[in-house]
Design an enzyme around this catalytic site. Structure first.
Site, PDB file in Angstrom:
ATOM      1  N   GLY A 101       0.828  -1.179   0.042  1.00  0.00           N
ATOM      2  CA  GLY A 101       0.093  -0.030  -0.186  1.00  0.00           C
ATOM      3  C   GLY A 101       0.693   1.114  -0.022  1.00  0.00           C
ATOM      4  N   SER A 102       2.029   1.281  -0.358  1.00  0.00           N
ATOM      5  CA  SER A 102       3.141   2.077  -0.549  1.00  0.00           C
ATOM      6  C   SER A 102       3.152   3.064   0.747  1.00  0.00           C
ATOM      7  CB  SER A 102       2.552   3.072  -1.673  1.00  0.00           C
ATOM      8  OG  SER A 102       2.307   2.330  -2.856  1.00  0.00           O
ATOM      9  N   SER A 177       5.294  -4.840  -1.895  1.00  0.00           N
ATOM     10  CA  SER A 177       5.414  -3.201  -2.073  1.00  0.00           C
ATOM     11  C   SER A 177       6.165  -2.689  -0.789  1.00  0.00           C
ATOM     12  CB  SER A 177       3.924  -2.807  -2.301  1.00  0.00           C
ATOM     13  OG  SER A 177       3.910  -1.377  -2.569  1.00  0.00           O
ATOM     14  N   PHE A 224      -0.478   1.072 -14.755  1.00  0.00           N
ATOM     15  CA  PHE A 224      -1.295   1.484 -13.533  1.00  0.00           C
ATOM     16  C   PHE A 224      -0.652   2.607 -12.512  1.00  0.00           C
ATOM     17  CE2 PHE A 224      -4.549  -1.558 -14.549  1.00  0.00           C
ATOM     18  CZ  PHE A 224      -3.912  -2.753 -14.714  1.00  0.00           C
ATOM     19  N   GLY A 306       0.565  -6.415  -8.567  1.00  0.00           N
ATOM     20  CA  GLY A 306      -0.712  -6.758  -7.866  1.00  0.00           C
ATOM     21  C   GLY A 306      -1.010  -8.226  -8.735  1.00  0.00           C
TER      22      GLY A 306
END
Lengths: 331, 449
Positions: A101-102, A177, A224, A306
């Site tokens: 989720g960065s 991530s 994306f 993802g």
């Protein structure tokens, strides 16, 4: 380039939702983010052989973890007092998982990560501990790493998680991530403190640097992800005034530290060929190699970010098999 | 550019493990993409491509106003985010340019007290490299401008609504009007928790209204058609434009008639409901192009008498005659005004024994099925004089639904199935105001059932 329709819909809707949440002034619409995030509760009733429960690990910071355990044949429906029943087995891997989720999005109870953790229990025959670390921009570096470290110490000190063989907890660190980034830093801190980590599993780990790499320029906005949003997340996570060569972002960069001579665990690093930050991820792998650390790189040429969220593509299954092998090779 | 593979999505979809409803309503849940359900999103597999397209449009729209969109996001009315299709639509409405409005374009929907805006606007987005550009912004329904965010779980409410509808219909059938009334109140309450712009909420809303009208008018059978014939015509016309069903029916019927008339020089078509005569220009033209030349075509159009002294039948006939003349088809028209089909007597049609006759009935025969099973029921009367005409062919178009059973509950259940499907199919319609008016047309039909 083609991805399955439902994957495209899923990732695109994330992308668009995230666009709504990041404000140009660097603040984040947390209220809307929580509303939009699809969450699932923990479930003591085993589903496909896995049950879960939430534990408050640190009252001061409100740090929660969700623990996933395999249901056993003798105890098909766990009693609430027996949640922390000792694991059964000579060697039981415990995977501490950091969701992606960065650093700003998602939670341990996000549906996509709940699904992923359940899957890990199955394929690795492991207990999975998913850490609900504090997120940016409200909580910058080093909060996420501190929470990771708190969870690590907690896991390491649970007698019920100890494997029978050596009465030690067999810990693996995993994350995708930003979670992959956290896994690296927690591993580094663990070995510094003399606690063994058996392996790191990094899925599309989030690294970066001040320089603009070739892959960033080539793939900007194509699959994306844009450079602009990457920059936004680093600005939100890193201490104010720091740039992307901060060692949190760029561990083997100009401000980084070599791991030579340090007993860093073996790593499994998965890189998606259509991820614009792959040059940084490959540089990370290179940094590990140069320091003489064992690392296996899985470069999935046709994969986008993802890809591991839905089991509808070959990369998914390849990676799950590799993870399974990576974890079981210690048994 | 990243494209999605629309053929492989079926590999990932399976019935999600959702709570199944035991009601007899058509369960849309079976079609839900199982993988996305695992991620917390309810999207029907059949809708995936549409949702993808709308996501692309949303991206284009956001690209056009990047500075504003996070602000707009806070003001957007966002419904249940699990329902991805509706969520994307809510945002699209937010980002799309507001339609140009003028007062004469507002049509008040008497059933729902909503104002339907005539949004005949054109594509507004400039070109951006990523998205293919033949998409026009024109299908969004107007949403009420409340600043509340609806967070209720729509899925469960939808199932409850259907259950309650069935129970209420049962009460109406058995005569328990007081329970039926309280159920209506409960359902109205439930409706506020449900998205009434699309899906089950919308259909349920219409049915609730129709049911309440029936209850409060007392137990009478028969038509509850409150609109004038003129209004009905307008609605019919828009329904015709919005859906392909009637056009397809006309096309097929004409083809059959054409074939039946092969080799005949004098042909006579009897149309049970002329309306605007939309079916006949194509037949006239086809006859004109017939090898060997066109026959003499006589058309007898039956229709309700015009209320205000206009002879609408004659007007339509004149227009058709004009067309026939322009393509050199000898044409004669006769209008027969009758409010009920069973009032028509064969002699009114003046059929010549030497002619080839085609009888054409579009959605008329079901009206003849009344509740009474008497000896000379209307349907028998009409069918027998049709036989007397000795037609070469009779073309019949009817709704694929058993809406005429004596039992109210049976009719209700059938109607719920049927009109849910109709509304779903209307979602594909992209032209306004045809779509909105088509919905009103369907609403009236629901009322009639």
């Amino acid at each position: 380039m083609v991805v399955p329709l439902n994957t495209w819909v899923l990732i695109s809707s994330f992308k668009l939702a995230y666009n709504l949440l990041r404000r140009p002034d660097g603040t984040f619409n947390r209220h809307l983010a929580e509303f939009l995030d699809r969450k699932v509760p923990a479930n003591l009733n085993p589903v496909d052989g896995v049950f879960s429960f939430d534990v408050l690990i640190d009252r001061a910071t409100g740090l929660l973890c969700r623990i996933y355990r395999p249901a056993t044949a003798e105890e098909p429906e766990p009693n609430i007092v027996e949640l922390e029943k000792p694991v059964v087995g000579d060697v039981v891997p415990v995977i501490i998982f950091f969701h992606g989720g960065s650093f700003a999005h998602s939670s341990a109870n996000s549906a996509i990560y709940d699904t992923l953790c359940r899957r890990l229990v199955g394929i690795c025959k492991a207990v999975v501990v998913s850490v609900n670390y504090r997120r940016a921009p409200e909580n910058r570096y080093p909060c996420a790493y501190d929470d990771g470290w708190t969870a690590f110490k907690w896991v390491n000190s649970r007698s019920w998680l100890q494997s029978r063989k050596d009465s030690k907890v067999h810990i693996y660190l995993a994350g995708d991530s930003s979670g992959g980034n956290i896994a690296h830093h927690v591993a580094a801190r663990a070995v510094e403190s003399g606690i063994d980590v058996l392996g790191n599993i990094l899925l599309n780990p989030m690294f970066g640097g001040q320089e603009r790499t070739e892959s960033e320029k080539r793939l900007d906005g194509k699959y994306f992800v844009t450079l602009r949003d990457r920059d936004w997340y680093w600005r939100a996570f890193l201490p104010e005034g720091e740039n992307r060569d901060h060692p949190a972002c760029n561990p083997f960069g100009p401000n980084g530290r070599s791991l030579e001579g340090i007993k860093f665990p073996k790593s499994l690093v998965v890189v998606a060929g259509l991820d614009l930050i792959q040059d940084w991820q490959l540089a990370y792998v290179e940094g590990l190699r140069k320091a003489g650390k064992e690392v296996k790189l899985l470069y999935m040429e046709q994969a986008t970010i993802g890809f591991y969220l839905l089991p509808n593509n070959n990369h998914f299954h390849t990676v799950m098999d590799e993870i399974s092998e990576f974890v079981s090779s210690d048994c | 550019m990243l494209r999605y593979d629309s053929t492989s999505s079926s590999a990932g979809s399976s019935s999600g493990s959702l709570s199944s409803s035991s009601s007899s309503s058509k369960p849309p849940q079976q079609d839900i993409d199982g993988l996305l359900a695992g991620a917390g999103y309810k999207v029907r597999s059949s809708e995936l491509r549409q949702v993808a397209q709308r996501l692309e449009r949303l991206e284009t729209a956001m690209g056009n106003s990047p500075a504003d969109f996070s602000q707009l996001a806070s003001d957007a009315i966002l419904y249940n985010p699990s329902d991805l299709a509706c969520w994307v639509d809510s945002l699209l409405t937010e980002f799309a340019e507001p339609p140009p409005t003028c007062s004469s374009d507002f049509i008040v929907d008497p059933v729902n007290n909503q104002t339907v805006v005539n949004s005949s606007w054109t594509a507004a987005e400039p070109h951006t490299p990523q998205v293919h550009q033949n998409i026009t912004y024109d299908e969004q329904q107007s949403l009420d401008n409340q600043l509340t965010v609806v967070t209720a779980m729509e899925e469960d409410s939808g199932i409850r609504l259907v259950h309650m509808l069935m129970t209420c219909a049962e009460c109406v059938q058995s005569g328990d009007l007081s329970l039926a009334t309280s159920l209506i109140d409960d359902m109205q309450g439930l409706l506020t928790h449900v998205n009434t712009v699309c899906g089950i909420g919308k259909v349920a809303g219409h049915f609730i209204d129709a049911l309440s009208r029936r209850i409060f008018q007392g137990m009478g059978g028969g038509s509850v058609n409150g609109g004038s014939a003129f209004e009905n015509e307008i609605l019919y016309h828009h329904f015709y434009e919005a859906c392909p069903y009637l056009k397809f029916a006309h096309f097929t019927a004409n083809q059959a008639i054409l074939e039946a008339f092969d080799g005949h020089d004098c042909v006579h078509v009897v149309d049970f409901n002329l309306m605007h005569g939309l079916q006949w220009p194509a037949l006239i033209q086809a006859l004109a192009l017939r090898p060997g030349g066109p026959p003499l075509l006589r058309l007898t159009g039956i229709g309700p008498p015009s209320p205000d002294g206009r002879d609408s039948l004659r007007e339509i006939g004149l227009r058709l005659a004009e067309l026939a003349r322009s393509v050199n088809v000898r044409f004669a028209f006769r209008g027969v005004a009758a409010s009920r089909l069973e009032d028509v007597k064969p002699w009114m049609l003046q059929v010549n024994p030497k002619e080839a006759v085609a009888v054409n009935s579009i959605m008329q025969l079901h009206r003849l099925l009344g509740c009474e099973q008497t000896r000379n029921s209307p349907i028998d009367t009409v069918l027998s004089w049709i036989r007397g005409l000795n037609p070469k062919i009779m073309t019949v178009v009817e709704q694929e639904a058993n809406h005429n059973q004596p039992g109210f509950l049976d009719r209700f259940t059938e109607a719920l199935y049927y009109y849910s499907t109709m509304f779903d199919s209307l979602e594909a319609c992209r032209i306004q105001p045809e779509k909105a008016l088509a919905e009103i047309y369907i609403q009236r039909e629901i009322g009639n059932v």
